[in-house]
Design a protein around this motif. Structure first.
Motif, PDB file in Angstrom:
ATOM      1  N   THR A  51      -1.214   2.651  11.098  1.00  8.29           N
ATOM      2  CA  THR A  51      -1.362   3.287  12.400  1.00  8.29           C
ATOM      3  C   THR A  51      -2.038   2.313  13.353  1.00  8.29           C
ATOM      4  O   THR A  51      -2.442   1.226  12.955  1.00  8.29           O
ATOM      5  N   ASP A  52      -2.175   2.737  14.603  1.00  9.42           N
ATOM      6  CA  ASP A  52      -2.885   1.893  15.571  1.00  9.42           C
ATOM      7  C   ASP A  52      -4.374   2.220  15.565  1.00  9.42           C
ATOM      8  O   ASP A  52      -5.133   1.692  16.353  1.00  9.42           O
ATOM      9  N   GLY A  53      -4.791   3.075  14.631  1.00 12.73           N
ATOM     10  CA  GLY A  53      -6.196   3.440  14.510  1.00 12.73           C
ATOM     11  C   GLY A  53      -6.883   2.629  13.435  1.00 12.73           C
ATOM     12  O   GLY A  53      -6.555   1.468  13.193  1.00 12.73           O
ATOM     13  N   ARG A  54      -7.799   3.234  12.722  1.00 12.60           N
ATOM     14  CA  ARG A  54      -8.612   2.548  11.731  1.00 12.60           C
ATOM     15  C   ARG A  54      -8.160   2.814  10.303  1.00 12.60           C
ATOM     16  O   ARG A  54      -8.781   2.340   9.364  1.00 12.60           O
ATOM     17  N   SER A  55      -7.074   3.572  10.126  1.00  7.11           N
ATOM     18  CA  SER A  55      -6.628   3.980   8.796  1.00  7.11           C
ATOM     19  C   SER A  55      -5.203   3.558   8.497  1.00  7.11           C
ATOM     20  O   SER A  55      -4.422   3.281   9.395  1.00  7.11           O
ATOM     21  N   ALA A  56      -4.889   3.548   7.209  1.00 13.29           N
ATOM     22  CA  ALA A  56      -3.521   3.347   6.731  1.00 13.29           C
ATOM     23  C   ALA A  56      -3.359   4.246   5.506  1.00 13.29           C
ATOM     24  O   ALA A  56      -4.322   4.481   4.774  1.00 13.29           O
ATOM     25  N   THR A  57      -2.157   4.752   5.288  1.00 12.02           N
ATOM     26  CA  THR A  57      -1.893   5.642   4.165  1.00 12.02           C
ATOM     27  C   THR A  57      -0.961   4.954   3.175  1.00 12.02           C
ATOM     28  O   THR A  57       0.123   4.501   3.550  1.00 12.02           O
ATOM     29  N   VAL A  58      -1.408   4.855   1.923  1.00 10.28           N
ATOM     30  CA  VAL A  58      -0.588   4.286   0.852  1.00 10.28           C
ATOM     31  C   VAL A  58      -0.062   5.453   0.030  1.00 10.28           C
ATOM     32  O   VAL A  58      -0.840   6.216  -0.550  1.00 10.28           O
ATOM     33  N   SER A  59       1.260   5.606  -0.002  1.00  8.62           N
ATOM     34  CA  SER A  59       1.893   6.681  -0.752  1.00  8.62           C
ATOM     35  C   SER A  59       2.881   6.089  -1.735  1.00  8.62           C
ATOM     36  O   SER A  59       3.436   5.017  -1.497  1.00  8.62           O
ATOM     37  N   GLY A  60       3.115   6.801  -2.827  1.00  8.20           N
ATOM     38  CA  GLY A  60       4.093   6.326  -3.792  1.00  8.20           C
ATOM     39  C   GLY A  60       4.151   7.196  -5.022  1.00  8.20           C
ATOM     40  O   GLY A  60       3.607   8.297  -5.062  1.00  8.20           O
ATOM     41  N   THR A  61       4.812   6.646  -6.032  1.00 12.66           N
ATOM     42  CA  THR A  61       4.968   7.305  -7.325  1.00 12.66           C
ATOM     43  C   THR A  61       4.738   6.277  -8.413  1.00 12.66           C
ATOM     44  O   THR A  61       5.189   5.135  -8.313  1.00 12.66           O
ATOM     45  N   ILE A  62       4.042   6.704  -9.459  1.00 18.49           N
ATOM     46  CA  ILE A  62       3.847   5.853 -10.633  1.00 18.49           C
ATOM     47  C   ILE A  62       4.742   6.394 -11.735  1.00 18.49           C
ATOM     48  O   ILE A  62       4.645   7.570 -12.097  1.00 18.49           O
ATOM     49  N   HIS A  63       5.609   5.540 -12.262  1.00 20.94           N
ATOM     50  CA  HIS A  63       6.508   5.905 -13.368  1.00 20.94           C
ATOM     51  C   HIS A  63       6.077   5.095 -14.593  1.00 20.94           C
ATOM     52  O   HIS A  63       6.222   3.874 -14.621  1.00 20.94           O
ATOM     53  N   ALA A  64       5.518   5.783 -15.584  1.00 20.90           N
ATOM     54  CA  ALA A  64       5.044   5.113 -16.801  1.00 20.90           C
ATOM     55  C   ALA A  64       6.012   5.401 -17.940  1.00 20.90           C
ATOM     56  O   ALA A  64       6.480   6.524 -18.092  1.00 20.90           O
ATOM     57  N   VAL A  65       6.277   4.379 -18.765  1.00 23.50           N
ATOM     58  CA  VAL A  65       7.204   4.542 -19.882  1.00 23.50           C
ATOM     59  C   VAL A  65       6.494   4.387 -21.224  1.00 23.50           C
ATOM     60  O   VAL A  65       6.556   5.265 -22.073  1.00 23.50           O
ATOM     61  N   SER A  66       5.768   3.285 -21.404  1.00 17.62           N
ATOM     62  CA  SER A  66       5.211   2.989 -22.731  1.00 17.62           C
ATOM     63  C   SER A  66       3.715   3.204 -22.855  1.00 17.62           C
ATOM     64  O   SER A  66       3.153   2.995 -23.913  1.00 17.62           O
ATOM     65  N   GLY A  67       3.049   3.606 -21.784  1.00 14.89           N
ATOM     66  CA  GLY A  67       1.607   3.804 -21.862  1.00 14.89           C
ATOM     67  C   GLY A  67       1.035   4.226 -20.532  1.00 14.89           C
ATOM     68  O   GLY A  67       1.733   4.329 -19.527  1.00 14.89           O
ATOM     69  N   TYR A  68      -0.246   4.485 -20.543  1.00 15.47           N
ATOM     70  CA  TYR A  68      -0.993   4.868 -19.351  1.00 15.47           C
ATOM     71  C   TYR A  68      -0.857   3.778 -18.301  1.00 15.47           C
ATOM     72  O   TYR A  68      -0.985   2.598 -18.599  1.00 15.47           O
TER      73      TYR A  68
END
Length: 134
Positions: free
Chosen positions: A48-65
């Motif tokens: 944004t043009d402010g003081r924040s940013a948003t990180v969004s996503g998905t974690i796909h795990a197959v063989s472990g944490y």
């Protein structure tokens, strides 16, 4: 009188054009992706043009944490580190807002993928221009 109206109308059009350009430049979305074997963490950063940013996503795990940690930087200032995780077979969506209350706000974001033992599976350094592997 017509000249004054024309000048005022032209000034309004120019102001609207520059105002729209400034808003469009300020809000940027940057895609990101880290792969480790069949495990994948991917998403977007909303700047944004402010003081924040948003990180969004998905974690796909197959063989472990798998754990994704994100933090923002602006010069010597750093936001708190935010972490999200998942176990095999569970795709975990996440969204973290990073804030730095300094002029310019969040300028750089680091995204780190690891396991429960903090083995490094990959790290990105992201700016409004894009992300690079570290």
């Amino acid at each position: 009188m017509r000249v004054i109206r024309s000048v005022v109308a032209l000034a309004a059009v120019v102001a609207a054009m520059f105002g729209s350009a400034a808003v469009a430049d300020a809000a940027v979305t940057t895609p990101w992706r880290i792969e480790y074997g069949a495990s994948v963490a991917a998403g977007t950063i909303g700047w944004t043009d402010g003081r924040s940013a948003t990180v969004s996503g998905t974690i796909h795990a197959v063989s472990g944490y798998r754990e994704v940690c994100v933090w923002g930087v602006n010069g010597t200032y750093t936001s708190p580190v935010e972490c999200d995780a998942t176990f095999p077979g569970v795709d975990a969506p996440f969204s973290e807002v990073l804030t730095i209350n300094q002029v310019g706000g969040v300028q750089v974001i680091y995204i780190h993928l690891s396991d429960q033992y903090d083995h490094d599976f990959g790290q990105l350094r992201c700016t409004r221009a894009g992300c690079v592997h570290q």
